[in-house]
Design an enzyme around this catalytic site. Structure first.
Site, PDB file in Angstrom:
ATOM      1  CG  ASP A 106     -27.694  71.916 -36.325  1.00  0.00           C
ATOM      2  OD1 ASP A 106     -28.156  73.063 -36.222  1.00  0.00           O
ATOM      3  OD2 ASP A 106     -27.560  71.339 -37.417  1.00  0.00           O
ATOM      4  CE1 TYR A 153     -22.073  72.237 -46.851  1.00  0.00           C
ATOM      5  CE2 TYR A 153     -23.665  73.280 -45.390  1.00  0.00           C
ATOM      6  CZ  TYR A 153     -23.211  72.160 -46.068  1.00  0.00           C
ATOM      7  OH  TYR A 153     -23.879  70.976 -45.951  1.00  0.00           O
ATOM      8  CG  ASP A 160     -30.869  76.081 -40.668  1.00  0.00           C
ATOM      9  OD1 ASP A 160     -31.076  77.198 -41.169  1.00  0.00           O
ATOM     10  OD2 ASP A 160     -31.076  75.013 -41.262  1.00  0.00           O
ATOM     11  NE  ARG A 236     -36.276  70.969 -40.743  1.00  0.00           N
ATOM     12  CZ  ARG A 236     -36.484  69.955 -41.588  1.00  0.00           C
ATOM     13  NH1 ARG A 236     -37.711  69.542 -41.842  1.00  0.00           N
ATOM     14  NH2 ARG A 236     -35.474  69.355 -42.186  1.00  0.00           N
ATOM     15  CB  SER A 237     -34.202  78.064 -42.302  1.00  0.00           C
ATOM     16  OG  SER A 237     -33.139  78.891 -41.933  1.00  0.00           O
ATOM     17  N   GLY A 239     -38.297  78.810 -38.759  1.00  0.00           N
ATOM     18  CA  GLY A 239     -38.816  78.245 -37.516  1.00  0.00           C
ATOM     19  C   GLY A 239     -37.736  78.069 -36.463  1.00  0.00           C
ATOM     20  CD1 TRP A 240     -33.918  75.002 -38.275  1.00  0.00           C
ATOM     21  CD2 TRP A 240     -34.309  74.351 -36.190  1.00  0.00           C
ATOM     22  NE1 TRP A 240     -33.937  73.625 -38.263  1.00  0.00           N
ATOM     23  CE2 TRP A 240     -34.165  73.199 -36.990  1.00  0.00           C
ATOM     24  CE3 TRP A 240     -34.555  74.191 -34.818  1.00  0.00           C
ATOM     25  CZ2 TRP A 240     -34.259  71.912 -36.485  1.00  0.00           C
ATOM     26  CZ3 TRP A 240     -34.652  72.897 -34.316  1.00  0.00           C
ATOM     27  CH2 TRP A 240     -34.517  71.781 -35.142  1.00  0.00           C
TER      28      TRP A 240
END
Length: 388
Positions: A106, A153, A160, A236-237, A239-240
């Site tokens: 991000d 991770y 995202d 939302r993921s 959506g990104w």
């Protein structure tokens, strides 16, 4: 990732949705939210906001850049704040080795503004930061298939990060002079490849949707043993990723990139949107936290994903990236979602500012990633000072 107020600002920018409450009829929600963000000094990196702080800054910059374009008479308000936000990031993102390892993908959402604020061969803090962000892509850890890790991770890639990677990677490559045309082509190929490999691992043909991410080693407790994919479609993921496709195609078109780079992305966008449309909640006009589990116990209409899909539908039509047979449906659903957002999720604060409600705080695969875990972190009433 925490970005609900910024998503609301960017989405409202599309058509300048007016407020409807008594006494607010002359206000536009986009401008009202922007002034609220400025008053709270959100989107300014301080180093105290955790790993999501870079995204919050980058998203403010992108939302305010869109506002300046749509409302040029307000540019004198928004452009200084864009510069303030971008300058704050130069203190934290100008070391490629450090920001590649210390912030998620991000961080790259800040790249568009620092590029715009710098000259191609300049040595300003903005250019130094732009170069560091670009170098951080090269330094970013990758799995055995060359897929970028989203964060720390191990071997996990998320949808995202594509919202930040795709537009910046494209813009930098297409606007930075290079004597090595093969290197530029390789960068654009890599950009498209990151979209491709996520699609390959997370696409579910039966729903037409993408799950949150994948583990290349198939060792995570949630990983499918064949694909490595996580089990659920987080709104939302998705959506990104959907907005990433749209905004990257737009960047490629504006910078007159060879058409081959947009072809794969446009095909994905046009494949994904019908599935997004199919999964809208017919009663409310919003989308669920776990998108394809409508009305399952515990699930809820999630406002930030609803904002992202509204953005994708309306902007997709405006830019001509959706086939004509979908245009009317997309406009109707996108505008209906806008009304839901403004009527049900905008919070009018006592001090005259507005904030945002009904969004999940975060949904990470750094857990068991069960259905129950996917639901628990709903922000019912965000405070005006929270780093949404």
């Amino acid at each position: 990732m925490h970005a609900s107020i910024y998503i609301a600002t960017l989405v409202a920018t599309l058509f300048g949705v007016p407020a409807t409450a008594t006494g607010d009829s002359c206000k536009l929600y986009s401008q009202w939210m922007a002034s609220s963000i400025i008053s709270r000094e959100q989107g300014i990196m301080t180093g105290a906001g955790g790993s999501s702080e870079a995204l919050q800054a980058g998203f403010v910059q992108k939302a305010f850049t869109a506002l300046s374009a749509y409302y040029p008479n307000k540019a004198s308000t928004y452009e200084p704040y864009i510069q303030k936000s971008a300058f704050s990031t130069t203190h934290f993102l100008s070391n490629a080795s450090y920001n590649a390892l210390s912030y998620p993908m991000d961080r790259l959402s800040n790249g568009n503004a620092v590029l715009a604020l710098s000259r191609a061969n300049g040595t300003s803090p903005y250019r130094i930061t732009a170069e560091a962000l670009r170098q951080s892509i090269t330094l970013n850890r990758r799995n055995s298939e060359n897929g970028l890790w989203y964060f720390v991770y191990p071997y996990w890639s998320y949808l995202d990060g594509m919202y930040s990677l795709g537009p910046f990677y494209s813009l930098y490559t297409l606007t930075t002079p290079s004597k090595n045309s093969s290197a530029a082509a390789a960068a654009l190929d890599d950009m498209v490849y990151q979209f491709d490999i996520l699609w390959e691992h997370t696409y579910n043909a039966s729903t037409g949707l993408l799950t949150h991410g994948y583990d290349a080693l198939r060792k995570a407790v949630w990983a499918d043993q064949v694909t490595g994919a996580s089990p659920y479609v987080w709104g939302r993921s998705l959506g990104w990723y959907t907005m990433a496709l749209l905004d990257t195609i737009e960047t490629l078109d504006k910078e007159k990139a060879p058409s081959k780079y947009r072809t794969s992305l446009l095909e994905k966008f046009q494949t994904l949107i019908p599935a997004v449309i199919k999964n809208v909640d017919s009663e409310t006009g919003g989308w669920w936290q776990v998108v394809d589990q409508a009305e399952r116990e515990g699930n809820y209409i999630e406002s930030s994903a609803t904002a992202m899909f509204s953005y994708s539908l309306l902007k997709g039509v405006r830019l001509g990236y959706l086939p004509s047979e979908l245009a009317t449906t997309a406009i109707n659903l996108g505008t209906r979602a806008q009304k839901l957002l403004t009527d049900s999720f905008v919070v009018k604060e006592a001090d005259g500012t507005i904030s945002y409600n009904g969004t999940v705080a975060v949904c990470s695969l750094n857990s068991t990633a069960t259905y129950e875990v996917s639901l628990f972190a709903l922000e019912l009433i965000p405070t005006v000072t929270s780093a949404v």
